[in-house]
Design a protein around this motif. Structure first.
Motif, PDB file in Angstrom:
ATOM      1  N   PHE A 167       8.256  11.905   5.105  1.00 19.09           N
ATOM      2  CA  PHE A 167       6.801  11.802   5.105  1.00 19.09           C
ATOM      3  C   PHE A 167       6.374  10.338   5.011  1.00 19.09           C
ATOM      4  N   ALA A 168       6.981   9.614   4.081  1.00 18.17           N
ATOM      5  CA  ALA A 168       6.652   8.202   3.898  1.00 18.17           C
ATOM      6  C   ALA A 168       6.987   7.394   5.146  1.00 18.17           C
ATOM      7  N   ASP A 169       8.127   7.686   5.734  1.00 16.95           N
ATOM      8  CA  ASP A 169       8.562   6.945   6.914  1.00 16.95           C
ATOM      9  C   ASP A 169       7.571   7.128   8.069  1.00 16.95           C
ATOM     10  N   GLU A 170       7.079   8.341   8.233  1.00 22.99           N
ATOM     11  CA  GLU A 170       6.103   8.609   9.302  1.00 22.99           C
ATOM     12  C   GLU A 170       4.830   7.789   9.088  1.00 22.99           C
ATOM     13  N   TRP A 171       4.356   7.740   7.848  1.00 24.83           N
ATOM     14  CA  TRP A 171       3.113   7.022   7.583  1.00 24.83           C
ATOM     15  C   TRP A 171       3.299   5.514   7.613  1.00 24.83           C
ATOM     16  N   VAL A 172       4.486   5.043   7.304  1.00 20.28           N
ATOM     17  CA  VAL A 172       4.754   3.616   7.467  1.00 20.28           C
ATOM     18  C   VAL A 172       4.540   3.230   8.927  1.00 20.28           C
ATOM     19  N   GLY A 173       5.059   4.050   9.832  1.00 22.21           N
ATOM     20  CA  GLY A 173       4.905   3.773  11.251  1.00 22.21           C
ATOM     21  C   GLY A 173       3.450   3.791  11.698  1.00 22.21           C
ATOM     22  N   ILE A 174       2.696   4.748  11.197  1.00 24.59           N
ATOM     23  CA  ILE A 174       1.283   4.861  11.575  1.00 24.59           C
ATOM     24  C   ILE A 174       0.492   3.677  11.032  1.00 24.59           C
ATOM     25  N   GLN A 175       0.676   3.393   9.760  1.00 20.13           N
ATOM     26  CA  GLN A 175      -0.086   2.302   9.156  1.00 20.13           C
ATOM     27  C   GLN A 175       0.292   0.948   9.751  1.00 20.13           C
ATOM     28  N   ARG A 176       1.559   0.794  10.102  1.00 18.35           N
ATOM     29  CA  ARG A 176       1.992  -0.471  10.691  1.00 18.35           C
ATOM     30  C   ARG A 176       1.189  -0.760  11.964  1.00 18.35           C
ATOM     31  N   ILE A 216      -3.136  -8.608  12.392  1.00 18.76           N
ATOM     32  CA  ILE A 216      -2.372  -9.128  11.252  1.00 18.76           C
ATOM     33  C   ILE A 216      -1.004  -9.599  11.731  1.00 18.76           C
ATOM     34  N   THR A 217      -0.659 -10.833  11.424  1.00 17.10           N
ATOM     35  CA  THR A 217       0.646 -11.367  11.790  1.00 17.10           C
ATOM     36  C   THR A 217       1.637 -11.124  10.657  1.00 17.10           C
ATOM     37  N   GLY A 218       2.906 -11.049  11.003  1.00 20.91           N
ATOM     38  CA  GLY A 218       3.915 -10.855   9.974  1.00 20.91           C
ATOM     39  C   GLY A 218       5.222 -10.374  10.569  1.00 20.91           C
ATOM     40  N   ASN A 219       6.186 -10.183   9.702  1.00 22.03           N
ATOM     41  CA  ASN A 219       7.506  -9.713  10.126  1.00 22.03           C
ATOM     42  C   ASN A 219       7.478  -8.191  10.222  1.00 22.03           C
ATOM     43  N   TRP A 220       6.766  -7.672  11.211  1.00 23.94           N
ATOM     44  CA  TRP A 220       6.577  -6.226  11.346  1.00 23.94           C
ATOM     45  C   TRP A 220       7.863  -5.503  11.702  1.00 23.94           C
ATOM     46  N   ASP A 221       8.795  -6.197  12.318  1.00 16.21           N
ATOM     47  CA  ASP A 221      10.054  -5.550  12.707  1.00 16.21           C
ATOM     48  C   ASP A 221      10.975  -5.330  11.510  1.00 16.21           C
ATOM     49  N   ASP A 222      10.749  -6.057  10.441  1.00 20.29           N
ATOM     50  CA  ASP A 222      11.621  -5.932   9.271  1.00 20.29           C
ATOM     51  C   ASP A 222      10.794  -5.981   7.986  1.00 20.29           C
ATOM     52  N   PRO A 223       9.929  -4.987   7.784  1.00 20.57           N
ATOM     53  CA  PRO A 223       9.131  -4.975   6.548  1.00 20.57           C
ATOM     54  C   PRO A 223       9.996  -4.559   5.367  1.00 20.57           C
ATOM     55  N   TYR A 224       9.428  -4.622   4.181  1.00 19.61           N
ATOM     56  CA  TYR A 224      10.158  -4.096   3.027  1.00 19.61           C
ATOM     57  C   TYR A 224       9.584  -2.740   2.649  1.00 19.61           C
ATOM     58  N   TYR A 259       5.217 -14.068   5.930  1.00 15.93           N
ATOM     59  CA  TYR A 259       4.554 -12.856   5.445  1.00 15.93           C
ATOM     60  C   TYR A 259       5.405 -11.651   5.812  1.00 15.93           C
ATOM     61  N   VAL A 260       5.941 -10.999   4.783  1.00 18.03           N
ATOM     62  CA  VAL A 260       6.733  -9.785   4.969  1.00 18.03           C
ATOM     63  C   VAL A 260       5.885  -8.608   4.486  1.00 18.03           C
ATOM     64  N   PRO A 261       5.343  -7.804   5.399  1.00 19.33           N
ATOM     65  CA  PRO A 261       4.561  -6.646   4.952  1.00 19.33           C
ATOM     66  C   PRO A 261       5.453  -5.620   4.269  1.00 19.33           C
ATOM     67  N   GLY A 262       4.869  -4.879   3.338  1.00 17.45           N
ATOM     68  CA  GLY A 262       5.670  -3.905   2.599  1.00 17.45           C
ATOM     69  C   GLY A 262       4.906  -2.640   2.307  1.00 17.45           C
ATOM     70  N   TRP A 263       5.648  -1.612   1.890  1.00 13.10           N
ATOM     71  CA  TRP A 263       5.052  -0.321   1.553  1.00 13.10           C
ATOM     72  C   TRP A 263       5.662   0.254   0.277  1.00 13.10           C
ATOM     73  N   ASP A 264       4.817   0.852  -0.531  1.00  7.71           N
ATOM     74  CA  ASP A 264       5.228   1.648  -1.679  1.00  7.71           C
ATOM     75  C   ASP A 264       5.510   3.050  -1.172  1.00  7.71           C
ATOM     76  N   CYS A 265       6.722   3.505  -1.342  1.00  2.00           N
ATOM     77  CA  CYS A 265       7.126   4.768  -0.731  1.00  2.00           C
ATOM     78  C   CYS A 265       7.479   5.860  -1.734  1.00  2.00           C
ATOM     79  N   PRO A 300       0.845  -1.193   0.000  1.00  2.00           N
ATOM     80  CA  PRO A 300       0.000   0.000   0.000  1.00  2.00           C
ATOM     81  C   PRO A 300       0.883   1.247   0.000  1.00  2.00           C
ATOM     82  N   TYR A 301       0.313   2.380  -0.369  1.00  2.09           N
ATOM     83  CA  TYR A 301       1.056   3.642  -0.308  1.00  2.09           C
ATOM     84  C   TYR A 301       1.105   4.161   1.121  1.00  2.09           C
ATOM     85  N   ALA A 302       2.254   4.661   1.477  1.00  4.45           N
ATOM     86  CA  ALA A 302       2.447   5.194   2.829  1.00  4.45           C
ATOM     87  C   ALA A 302       2.068   6.673   2.846  1.00  4.45           C
ATOM     88  N   ASN A 303       0.771   6.953   2.759  1.00  6.01           N
ATOM     89  CA  ASN A 303       0.388   8.368   2.699  1.00  6.01           C
ATOM     90  C   ASN A 303      -0.972   8.665   3.300  1.00  6.01           C
TER      91      ASN A 303
END
Length: 997
Positions: free
Chosen positions: A146-155, A163-171, A105-111, A72-75
């Protein structure tokens, strides 16, 4: 002694009633965060990976299963579509884990890209700041922050949904390694010859000043100007020499001089870029003459028009002419049209500086129809793909391409009459260009219009700015989908298109199957991939072009593996920002090429190329990736057939030779309760956070499980209330089991072979259901899984088995019935909790911990237990189907008596059941049918039933005659039996006396 004698002792405390602290009220909104913290402390996801690693090489080895996350987009905050999407993914991962896989499951973000860049520009505009005055690296750093802030919020918002997954090391696509890999993947296109620079019409956003991919476009209704424009017949290419027939044809052509060919367009702004008009060779055309006009009309008596016969009446109606005011003169053949040349309506206009004086080309084209418009199509090849391709194939592009429209949607400043006019204003609304063109065409002396109007139609808009887009010819970078590749990966074909189509059919499973058809048709007809964007925030196209050479020259692009390696290494160390630093070109080209001879490309890659490349830096490069770099499943919404599924397929077919996935699962869109699309303007949006605050995340997850996600789903207050009601019923079932198992111990366990038939029937149903659950989870059919489990829990268990066995569980002593029932309840407990754990992650954990508390205890560390095949017993199931059918008749007959207040409870009855079929009668006699029907006694008879017997039309051959039970009421089990009061314990039956002893 009578049962109701005052001396009768109180026996309630002697019953084995359910004992549990498990609350009926779930309190999910308050309690769920505590389980999230607990899972984090235990490290459940990591423990499962450790469990898989420990089993490697043993008989218990777990096969890897990887769901690759579409980023998803981090925005911004999550919407209900995000919740649906991530919950389905979570159910896929958890269910496969509990079926014995090592499910990763490795969660990820489009940044990168416009979604984030647009937000920063909005901030700039509010501050009166000019983006172009900010150093590009500084601007990119703001985008990154900006993207980094929203990654944290959405996470945190995703984690709150369970939701389970590798939240400590997403892509993240903006991580240095990711940017380096994206650049490296682009360089593969550079080296394999699919990359080229071309100039063609692309979807262009004037508001965002960039090209768009089809996946970045959505369609909305738009009101557009529409005009009917006159192109005058000016000359003929027909020779005067020849036969009489030739002379007749020449005269027929000459008769057309001065007539007008009429075109129709909904984009008046493209008229200044017109270079031709085309017609259809199979269309019937006629020459029409105006014989009279009303007061307000742009036509004049005596004017002649060439129109498609099927459309002429409509055109004249638009021009305000009645049928009496025009006439058809004669046919106009395709051969006659082929002899004509036309003039632009602005040709010779005062002040035009000869801009439109060239004769317009006039030829046949196969895309012209007579279903709408006039039967002729005006061609501005710079703004229409069909016209572009027509003149490209004719080798005439240089003669017809214009550069009248700038990147902001304005006409070039020196364009006569229209210079500086805007197609759209800065907010995406109607600009002044269309009106200026219409006004000019309608001026006296030009008289270029026959009619005008407005039309409401579906029109492409940018999905980010929501503003309309245009087609604009502009130099862009493309990846060819049809150039042959000599890269040693030809198993699926030699071009990107053929590899993609073959992958779709040969390598990928589709859920639902319609997804295959949709993507296949898109790939089959798609043009080359536009890779470049004229923006700042993204991975640049890491290539250099030779100065002074045309893009068609073989040496135009610098192709050098050593150079590519340098660039990727620099990105790996410093990120893509390094591309924009002073001296970078010189440093990269040092010892490879003369820096002064080359230009550095500063366009950024289409963000879909970023996300399409994620398989390389997630599946291929990570330790928790896959051995072959291919995902077991991609799962996204239907819009991703033209988005992530599409771009990932094209990208991988260019670099891996095949699709990067084995399964593609697609979900629909979420609508409100009335079936309307959610919109802030309509006020019908539903925010996941609000649902979680009111009901808890498990209710939202249960809604997902109960919907057919492959189609569009509906959600709203009433729907959620229904979901919550079903949840309470299921919770009550689990609570009953917990209470009944409170004192269960292993020494009470009964072997299935020694169990009564009723328990063996439950095991048979469990075996059936276990197969259905596993098959359903493997097919990603969560609705089917939950429906089967819920119906089993509420119909087979709560309404039947639990109801029947309550008497034995509560009142028996240490009997086979009681021990077998508790054994089955324990078996049920382990299966129901694990079956439902992927759906109700919080509730099933609560249920599990009620029985198995402990600092490291968690249901989500368990697997679904294996179910013995010999539990299946079809003959027994068939027999008990007959027993339950007969029971339905009995309970319905007793319900009539209860409603009539003849009895208060079924234990007051001792009905006579007449059974016509000998096989059914034998089945009922072989079981304790009174216990099954929860009556104190029951009589079974093969005699014909009397006329007054109760019958049910749907159960043929079973009839019931009501009789009251004979005897006194046992003060312990409440059965009415003749022996009550004849035992050592006062007021009880023989069974209860034995239990008390």
């Amino acid at each position: 002694m009578c049962a109701d004698t005052p001396q009768t002792p109180e026996y309630k405390d002697t019953l084995n009633l359910p004992k549990t602290d498990f609350p009926m009220r779930a309190g999910l909104p308050k309690r769920e965060p505590g389980w999230l913290e607990r899972w984090a402390q235990i490290g459940v996801y990591d423990k499962l990976r450790e469990k898989a690693a420990a089993a490697k090489g043993t008989d218990a080895e777990r096969k890897p299963f990887t769901l690759h996350d579409g980023p998803p987009y981090a925005n911004g905050h999550l919407h209900i579509g995000h919740a649906l999407n991530k919950t389905i993914k979570d159910m896929i991962v958890r269910s496969h884990q509990m079926m014995g896989f090592d499910a990763r499951y490795v969660p990820g973000w489009d940044c990168h890209g416009l979604p984030i860049e647009w937000k920063i520009e909005e901030q700039y505009r509010k501050k009166g700041k000019n983006k172009d005055e900010v150093p590009v690296v500084d601007f990119r750093q703001e985008c990154r922050a900006f993207a980094d802030e929203w990654v944290g919020i959405q996470r945190e918002e995703f984690k709150r949904l369970g939701i389970t997954g590798n939240w400590d090391d997403p892509y993240l696509t903006m991580n240095y390694h990711a940017e380096a890999v994206i650049a490296g993947e682009f360089q593969k296109f550079l080296m394999n010859g699919t990359l080229y620079q071309g100039s063609k019409p692309v979807m262009w956003s004037p508001v965002e000043k960039t090209a768009l991919a089809e996946a970045e476009v959505e369609y909305h209704d738009k009101e557009s100007f529409t005009i009917w424009v006159k192109f005058k017949v000016a000359s003929s290419s027909h020779s005067a020499r020849g036969s009489d027939a030739d002379m007749a044809e020449m005269n027929a052509v000459a008769d057309l001089f001065g007539a007008h060919v009429v075109i129709w367009t909904t984009t008046p702004w493209t008229i200044p870029s017109n270079k031709a008009v085309v017609y259809g060779e199979e269309i019937a055309y006629g020459l029409y003459e105006v014989t009279g006009t009303p007061d307000e009309c742009w036509a004049a008596a005596g004017e002649k028009y060439i129109l498609a016969d099927n459309l002429a009446a409509d055109v004249f109606k638009r021009a305000r002419l009645t049928e009496e005011q025009y006439k058809r003169v004669r046919d106009v053949s395709a051969s006659q049209l082929a002899c004509l040349k036309l003039t632009h309506p602005l040709a010779g206009a005062e002040g035009s500086n000869g801009e439109w004086d060239d004769i317009r080309d006039f030829r046949a084209a196969d895309f012209v129809t007579d279903t709408e418009g006039t039967g002729f199509v005006h061609c501005a090849p710079s703004h229409g793909m069909e016209e572009f391709e027509l003149y490209r194939d004719l080798g005439m592009l240089e003669q017809v391409i214009t550069y009248n429209v700038m990147d902001d949607g304005s006409f070039r400043a020196d364009l006569p009459f229209f210079g500086g006019k805007y197609i759209l204003n800065r907010k995406g609304g109607e600009g002044d260009a269309n009106k200026a063109v219409i006004d000019k065409l309608s001026e006296p002396g030009i008289n270029g219009l026959l009619a005008r109007g407005k039309i409401k139609h579906s029109y492409p808009h940018s999905w980010r700015s929501k503003a309309p887009i245009i087609y604009r010819n502009t130099p862009q970078w493309f990846a060819s989908v049809d150039r042959e590749l000599d890269d040693g990966m030809s198993e699926m074909g030699d071009t990107i298109r053929t590899r993609a189509l073959n992958s779709i059919d040969q390598l990928v499973q589709w859920t639902p199957q319609t997804g295959r058809n949709r993507l296949y048709s898109m790939i089959e007809s798609r043009p080359d991939w536009v890779l470049s964007r004229q923006r700042a925030w993204g991975v640049p196209l890491t290539c250099f072009t030779k100065k002074g050479l045309l893009p068609t020259d073989p040496d135009f692009l610098l192709r050098n593996e050593a150079l590519n390696t340098r660039i990727v290494a620099a990105f790996e160390e410093h990120g893509a920002d390094v591309w924009y630093t002073d001296g970078f070109k010189d440093k990269m080209l040092d010892g490879i090429a003369n820096s002064d001879d080359y230009d550095q490309v500063f366009d950024v890659l289409d963000v879909w190329f970023d996300s399409g490349s994620t398989h390389a830096f997630v599946l291929r490069d990570r330790e928790d990736g896959t051995e072959d770099g291919i995902a077991d499943v991609y799962m996204e919404g239907t819009d991703q057939h033209r988005g992530w599924f599409h771009s990932s397929l094209l990208q991988a077919c260019g670099t891996k030779g095949r699709a990067p996935y084995r399964n593609v699962v697609t979900h629909g869109f979420t609508l409100d309760e009335k079936g309307n699309k959610m919109s802030k303007s309509l006020g019908n949006t539903i925010v996941p956070e609000k649902i979680v605050q009111q009901y808890g995340a498990d209710i939202l997850r249960l809604w997902v499980a109960q919907t057919d996600y492959t189609a569009d789903q509906r959600i709203g207050a009433e729907i959620l209330k229904g979901v919550a009601d079903g949840y309470r019923r299921l919770r009550n079932t689990m609570r009953y089991m917990l209470g009944s198992l409170a004192d269960f111990s292993e020494d009470q366990r009964v072997d299935p072979a020694d169990m009564p038939e009723l328990e063996q029937w439950v095991l048979h149903r469990l075996a059936e259901l276990d197969h259905k659950v596993r098959t359903g989870y493997q097919a990603y059919d969560f609705q089917g899984v939950f429906s089967a489990v819920f119906n089993f829990a509420t119909v087979d268990l709560s309404a039947f088995y639990f109801d029947v066995r309550k008497d034995a569980l509560y009142c028996d002593g240490d009997t086979l019935n009681a021990r077998a029932a508790r054994t089955v309840l324990d078996i049920l407990f382990h299966r129901l909790t694990t079956w439902l754990a992927p759906i109700l992650v919080f509730t099933m954990e609560e249920v599990w911990l009620e029985r198995f508390p402990g600092d490291d205890s968690s249901l989500h560390l368990q697997d679904i237990p294996a179910t013995p095949a010999d539990w299946l017993n079809e003959p027994l199931a068939a027999k008990w189907a007959k027993v339950r059918q007969a029971r339905r008749v009995v309970t319905a007959a007793l319900e009539v008596q209860r409603v009539d207040k003849v009895i208060g409870a079924s234990l007051e009855a001792a009905p006579v059941v007449h059974v016509r079929e000998a096989e059914v009668l034998a089945a009922l006699k072989s079981v304790n049918f009174a216990d099954v029907c929860i009556t104190s006694d029951i009589a079974l008879s093969g005699d014909p039933a009397p006329a007054e017997a109760f019958r049910m039309p749907e159960v043929d051959g079973v009839s019931v005659v009501f009789e009251k039970a004979d005897g006194d009421k046992c003060q312990r089990c409440w059965k009415i039996l003749p022996d009550v009061g004849n035992h050592s314990h006062a007021g009880v039956c023989g069974r209860c006396d034995a239990a008390l002893s």
